[in-house]
Design an enzyme around this catalytic site. Structure first.
Site, PDB file in Angstrom:
ATOM      1  N   GLY A  39       0.867  -1.185   0.000  1.00  0.00           N
ATOM      2  CA  GLY A  39       0.000   0.000   0.000  1.00  0.00           C
ATOM      3  C   GLY A  39       0.894   1.221   0.000  1.00  0.00           C
ATOM      4  N   GLU A  61      -3.403   7.970  -3.303  1.00  0.00           N
ATOM      5  CA  GLU A  61      -2.245   8.712  -3.838  1.00  0.00           C
ATOM      6  C   GLU A  61      -1.286   9.161  -2.732  1.00  0.00           C
ATOM      7  OE1 GLU A  61      -2.717  11.479  -7.074  1.00  0.00           O
ATOM      8  OE2 GLU A  61      -4.669  10.605  -7.524  1.00  0.00           O
TER       9      GLU A  61
HETATM   10  C1  LIG Z   1     -11.135   5.241  -3.055  1.00  0.00           C
HETATM   11  C2  LIG Z   1      -9.777   4.668  -3.315  1.00  0.00           C
HETATM   12  C3  LIG Z   1      -9.351   4.496  -4.614  1.00  0.00           C
HETATM   13  C4  LIG Z   1      -8.102   3.930  -4.892  1.00  0.00           C
HETATM   14  N1  LIG Z   1      -7.730   3.750  -6.196  1.00  0.00           N
HETATM   15  C5  LIG Z   1      -6.519   3.174  -6.462  1.00  0.00           C
HETATM   16  C6  LIG Z   1      -6.117   2.952  -7.830  1.00  0.00           C
HETATM   17  O1  LIG Z   1      -6.836   3.273  -8.770  1.00  0.00           O
HETATM   18  N2  LIG Z   1      -4.913   2.380  -8.045  1.00  0.00           N
HETATM   19  C7  LIG Z   1      -4.074   2.007  -7.033  1.00  0.00           C
HETATM   20  O2  LIG Z   1      -2.980   1.508  -7.310  1.00  0.00           O
HETATM   21  N3  LIG Z   1      -4.437   2.188  -5.727  1.00  0.00           N
HETATM   22  C8  LIG Z   1      -5.640   2.760  -5.426  1.00  0.00           C
HETATM   23  N4  LIG Z   1      -6.040   2.942  -4.110  1.00  0.00           N
HETATM   24  C9  LIG Z   1      -5.184   2.439  -3.044  1.00  0.00           C
HETATM   25  C10 LIG Z   1      -4.448   3.540  -2.305  1.00  0.00           C
HETATM   26  O3  LIG Z   1      -3.454   4.119  -3.090  1.00  0.00           O
HETATM   27  C11 LIG Z   1      -3.914   2.927  -1.003  1.00  0.00           C
HETATM   28  O4  LIG Z   1      -5.053   2.658  -0.206  1.00  0.00           O
HETATM   29  C12 LIG Z   1      -2.946   3.838  -0.264  1.00  0.00           C
HETATM   30  O5  LIG Z   1      -1.728   3.928  -0.949  1.00  0.00           O
HETATM   31  C13 LIG Z   1      -2.668   3.365   1.173  1.00  0.00           C
HETATM   32  O6  LIG Z   1      -2.363   2.004   1.197  1.00  0.00           O
HETATM   33  P1  LIG Z   1      -3.158   1.025   2.230  1.00  0.00           P
HETATM   34  O7  LIG Z   1      -4.608   1.267   2.054  1.00  0.00           O
HETATM   35  O8  LIG Z   1      -2.659  -0.340   1.992  1.00  0.00           O
HETATM   36  O9  LIG Z   1      -2.764   1.529   3.660  1.00  0.00           O
HETATM   37  P2  LIG Z   1      -1.435   1.158   4.504  1.00  0.00           P
HETATM   38  O10 LIG Z   1      -0.228   1.442   3.699  1.00  0.00           O
HETATM   39  O11 LIG Z   1      -1.601  -0.191   5.093  1.00  0.00           O
HETATM   40  O12 LIG Z   1      -1.535   2.246   5.662  1.00  0.00           O
HETATM   41  C14 LIG Z   1      -2.449   2.113   6.753  1.00  0.00           C
HETATM   42  C15 LIG Z   1      -2.207   3.259   7.712  1.00  0.00           C
HETATM   43  O13 LIG Z   1      -0.855   3.208   8.179  1.00  0.00           O
HETATM   44  C16 LIG Z   1      -0.209   4.442   7.901  1.00  0.00           C
HETATM   45  N5  LIG Z   1       1.201   4.224   7.586  1.00  0.00           N
HETATM   46  C17 LIG Z   1       1.738   3.399   6.648  1.00  0.00           C
HETATM   47  N6  LIG Z   1       3.074   3.513   6.643  1.00  0.00           N
HETATM   48  C18 LIG Z   1       3.395   4.421   7.586  1.00  0.00           C
HETATM   49  C19 LIG Z   1       4.619   4.986   8.053  1.00  0.00           C
HETATM   50  N7  LIG Z   1       5.803   4.639   7.542  1.00  0.00           N
HETATM   51  N8  LIG Z   1       4.556   5.900   9.050  1.00  0.00           N
HETATM   52  C20 LIG Z   1       3.370   6.281   9.577  1.00  0.00           C
HETATM   53  N9  LIG Z   1       2.175   5.795   9.174  1.00  0.00           N
HETATM   54  C21 LIG Z   1       2.203   4.881   8.183  1.00  0.00           C
HETATM   55  C22 LIG Z   1      -0.945   5.025   6.710  1.00  0.00           C
HETATM   56  O14 LIG Z   1      -0.771   6.431   6.623  1.00  0.00           O
HETATM   57  C23 LIG Z   1      -2.372   4.637   7.034  1.00  0.00           C
HETATM   58  O15 LIG Z   1      -2.915   5.542   7.953  1.00  0.00           O
HETATM   59  C24 LIG Z   1      -7.271   3.518  -3.822  1.00  0.00           C
HETATM   60  C25 LIG Z   1      -7.704   3.710  -2.498  1.00  0.00           C
HETATM   61  C26 LIG Z   1      -8.943   4.268  -2.239  1.00  0.00           C
HETATM   62  C27 LIG Z   1      -9.381   4.436  -0.816  1.00  0.00           C
END
Ligand SMILES: Cc1cc2nc3c(=O)[nH]c(=O)nc-3n(C[C@H](O)[C@H](O)[C@H](O)COP(=O)(O)OP(=O)(O)OC[C@H]3O[C@@H](n4cnc5c(N)ncnc54)[C@H](O)[C@@H]3O)c2cc1C
Length: 384
Positions: A133, A363
C-alpha cells in the site's frame, strides 16, 4: 459567483485561467449537478463512462494532455464541487495518461493518451497490492521476461475504473532482488488475455476492483520507459497529481461551505437565523479561512509545476495533506450546521462527507505526505 470562486487564488492564475475556471464551474453546474448520484456498483460504472464522454467532448480533460497543472486543478475543483464521481473520472484519466506522456512511445501517445484526453478511452492505474500500500517498493506482481515479451503474474487491489477501463498502467517487478529499483511500468490493454477482475466493491463514490494477472503476456513495446524505472515514473506521476487531489478536496469543501452558509442564513431557531449566532459564525469563519489557506497551497504547487519546476514533491505534499485534512473538517462542520439534513443520504453535503474521506488515503496517505515534508525539512537543516 462560480463555485469555487477563482478570485482568492488570482495571484496564481492568469486571465485565461480565470475565464477557464468560470467556464468549468458553469459546465459542472449545468452538465454534472443534475445527474443522480449512482447507488449501485453497476450504475456507478455506467455513469462513469457517460461522464467521461461529456468531459472529453467538452475539452475538460485537455489540461491533462497539455500538462497545464493549474488547469487540471481548476477542472477538479469545479467538477468535485458538483460530482465526486466525475472528479474520480478526471483523477484516473490523469493518473493513467501521465506515465504515457512521460515515458510512452509516439505510437502509445497517439493510441492511448490522445484517446484518453478526448474521453474516448478510459484508463486505470494499477499500483497497490494487498501487501504493498504505502510501501510501494514491496510490489510482488511479477513481470518475467520471455523472449520479446513479458509475462505478468499477480494481483492489484483497490483499482479504480477496473472493469470499465480500456487500458491500465501496471507496475510490476522485473527484478525482485532490486526492490524499488526493479519495478517497471507497463501499458496493458484491458482485453489482454489473462487479465481478469476479482472482487468488485463500491467505495463512495466510485467503483473499485481487484485486478488479477494470470500469465498475462504483453509485448516489450508495452513497457513504459526503461526497465527498473517504473517506481520513479510512478512517483513522478504522483508528484504532479497530488496537488490536484488537494484541488478536488477544496472543490468539495467550497460546495459544503456554500451549502452551510446559505442554510445558516435561512434556517431560523430561537426566533432568528442560525447565521446570527456567534457559535455558527465562528464555524463559518474557520471554514472559510481553512479553505482559503488550502487553495493557496494547492495553486502554489500547481503554479510551480507550470513554471517548469521539475519536482514539486514538497509543495504537492503540503497541498495534498493540508487541503484534504482541512476539507474533511470543513465538510464535517457543514454537516453540523445543517443538522439532520446534513446526514440525509440525498443531501449533497452528506455525499461530500462520504466522498472526501478517501482523498486522505489514496495517492499517498496524509501520514506519508507528512513524512515527505519532515524528511525534506530535516535534509535542508542537515545541509544548511
Ligand atoms: C477510493 C480509493 C481508490 C483507490 N484507487 C486506487 C487505484 O486506482 N490504483 C491504485 O494503485 N491504488 C488505489 N487505491 C489504493 C491507495 O493508493 C492505497 O489505499 C494507499 O496507498 C494506502 O495504502 P493502504 O490502504 O494499503 O494503507 P497502509 O499502507 O496499510 O496504511 C495504513 C495506515 O498506516 C499508515 N502508515 C503506513 N506507513 C506508515 C509509516 N511509515 N509511518 C506512519 N504511518 C504509516 C498510513 O498512513 C495509514 O494511515 C485507492 C484507495 C482508495 C481508498
Amino acid at each position: 459567483m462560480p463555485i469555487p470562486d477563482p478570485r482568492p487564488v488570482r495571484a496564481f492564475l492568469d486571465s485565461a485561467h480565470e475565464k477557464f475556471a468560470s467556464d468549468a464551474a458553469a459546465f459542472a453546474a449545468r452538465d454534472l449537478a443534475p445527474r443522480e448520484a449512482p447507488d449501485t456498483d453497476d450504475a456507478a460504472r455506467q455513469e462513469a463512462r457517460s461522464i467521461l464522454s461529456a468531459l472529453g467532448q467538452g475539452g475538460w480533460l485537455g489540461p491533462i494532455g497539455r500538462q497545464d497543472w493549474r488547469g487540471v486543478c481548476l477542472v477538479r475543483e469545479a467538477v468535485a464541487a458538483q460530482s465526486p464521481l466525475a472528479d474520480a473520472v478526471v483523477a484516473l484519466q490523469g493518473l493513467a495518461t501521465l506515465p504515457i506522456l512521460f515515458a510512452g512511445s509516439d505510437a502509445q501517445k497517439k493510441r492511448w493518451a490522445e484517446e484518453a484526453v478526448s474521453g474516448r478511452a478510459m484508463g486505470g492505474f494499477a499500483m497497490t497490492e494487498t501487501e504493498a500500500g504505502s510501501d510501494v517498493a514491496a510490489i510482488a506482481t511479477r513481470a518475467a521476461k520471455d523472449g520479446d515479451a513479458y509475462v505478468l503474474t499477480g494481483r492489484k487491489s483497490y483499482i479504480s475504473n477496473a472493469g470499465i477501463a480500456d487500458f491500465y498502467v501496471v507496475f510490476a517487478s522485473t527484478d525482485p532482488a532490486a526492490g524499488g529499483k526493479g519495478i517497471s511500468a507497463f501499458l496493458v490493454p484491458a482485453d489482454t488475455r489473462g487479465l481478469r477482475l476479482s472482487a468488485q466493491v463500491l467505495s463512495a463514490p466510485h467503483p473499485l476492483v481487484e485486478v488479477v494477472f494470470e500469465e498475462c503476456r504483453i509485448s516489450r513495446e508495452n513497457r513504459l520507459g526503461d526497465e527498473g524505472r517504473g517506481f520513479a515514473l510512478g512517483l513522478r506521476t504522483l508528484d504532479r497529481m497530488r496537488a490536484t487531489v488537494g484541488a478536488a478536496a477544496t472543490g468539495m469543501a467550497a460546495r459544503a461551505l456554500e451549502e452551510a452558509t446559505v442554510h445558516a442564513q435561512h434556517r431560523k431557531q430561537f426566533g432568528k437565523p442560525l447565521a446570527e449566532f456567534q457559535l455558527i459564525q465562528e464555524k463559518l469563519a474557520r471554514m472559510a479561512t481553512e479553505l482559503f489557506a488550502a487553495r493557496l497551497l494547492v495553486y502554489r504547487a500547481a503554479w510551480e509545476a507550470d513554471r517548469g519546476q521539475e519536482r514539486v514533491t514538497l509543495e504537492a505534499a503540503m497541498a495534498k495533506s493540508y487541503a484534504t485534512e482541512a476539507a474533511q473538517r470543513i465538510i464535517d462542520d457543514a454537516v453540523q450546521i445543517l443538522g439532520a439534513r446534513g446526514v440525509m443520504a440525498s443531501h449533497p453535503v452528506d455525499r461530500l462527507y462520504r466522498a472526501v474521506r478517501a482523498l486522505r488515503i489514496y495517492e499517498g496517505t496524509t501520514e506519508i505526505q507528512r513524512l515527505v515534508i519532515a524528511g525534506q525539512l530535516l535534509r535542508d537543516h542537515a545541509s544548511g
